[in-house]
Design an enzyme around this catalytic site. Sequence first.
Site, PDB file in Angstrom:
ATOM      1  CB  ALA A 150      30.640 -37.597  80.513  1.00  0.00           C
ATOM      2  CG  ASN A 167      22.380 -37.501  79.810  1.00  0.00           C
ATOM      3  OD1 ASN A 167      23.545 -37.518  80.246  1.00  0.00           O
ATOM      4  ND2 ASN A 167      21.343 -37.349  80.614  1.00  0.00           N
ATOM      5  CD  GLN A 179      23.306 -44.796  86.621  1.00  0.00           C
ATOM      6  OE1 GLN A 179      22.122 -45.128  86.626  1.00  0.00           O
ATOM      7  NE2 GLN A 179      24.127 -45.156  85.648  1.00  0.00           N
ATOM      8  CG  ASP A 198      27.134 -39.705  79.045  1.00  0.00           C
ATOM      9  OD1 ASP A 198      25.988 -39.475  79.459  1.00  0.00           O
ATOM     10  OD2 ASP A 198      28.048 -40.164  79.773  1.00  0.00           O
TER      11      ASP A 198
END
Length: 346
Positions: A46, A245, A194, A235
């Site tokens: 973000a 998120n 990620q 986010d």
Amino acid sequence: MRTVEWVEGGVRLIDQRILPERLETPLYRDYHAVGRAITDMVVRGAPAIGVTAAFGLALAGFQCASSEPAAWQREVQAAANELRQARPTAVNLGWALDRMLKTLAATSGHPVAEARQTLLAEAQAMAEEDIAINRRLGQLGAALIEDGDTIIHHCNTGALAAVDFGTALGVIFTAHAQGKRLHVLVDETRPRLQGARLTAWELKQAGISFDLITDNAAGHFLSTGQVQLCLVGADRIAANGDVANKIGTYPLAVVAHENGVPFYSVAPLSTIDLALPNGAGIPIEERTADEVLGLQIAGAPVAPAGSTARNPAFDVTPHRYLTGIVTEKGVARPPYQHSLARAVNG
Ligand code: MRU
């Protein structure tokens, strides 16, 4: 090296799609390409998305060719509309563009050459602020970590998710720098991994002890007393404290709550969207099925040919599962309507 920076008249990004295999830093000289880089997740996270959009708009300022100030302003506004569409969930994108548009409006009537520099200076200021805010989040959040803790972390919230340093992972970096012994259980974070690709890469470089775990192993570690704390980013956070998120955050929070393990979201105030009363209004990005079906194991696809898949990139964790939200103004606690509003509005 920063995740996003302005160099040689363009926007340089770390290409996060190919880490940890290769470190490449493409330079963008076209704001349309910057928008595509956000959509394609060359850059993600973000705060990083927000600052990238700000630099993208500064770049648009140089690309927009009108020499007449009002016409130039209209061109830059159109560029902002385009950049705003790059990804829907992280509110930092719209927040950063709104701030840039405010700066743009303040240059109304100024010579174009001067206004271009003003826009760039605003984006630069945002980048510097991002790092300072993350260091503050790190200081405030590190107080939640006890010597010897094992922490579950989801997705990537480190230097790669911001301009530098990071949010939830920045808290872990800070506690480590303070000499606290800690261990991190790193959720792989399907489907784009990620956690496995980016968080493990950052923790390795920082010399912090970690084990990679599959996302579906978190419940086992939480229910067997092997975890003292969960730290995630955000986010978009609604006014009541509901947190959007990375997909998988919600089940992690539910199991942490069930097992009495504290669960914190760590995020700058730019991630808080007071315009939304609760998480139901948060737009959830659904990405292509290829991200789920394209994974190969031993060179073979993971699902039969012709399979279809759903791929929501985020979920919403209801505020009741959170122990607190770490912001640069302190740790917000329930009732979040009050604590978040106070943090945002000072
Ligand atoms: O799809 P991504 O990789 O952009 O999602 C990122 C996350 O969900 C992060 O946890 C969030 O942006 C916080 S980053 C400091």
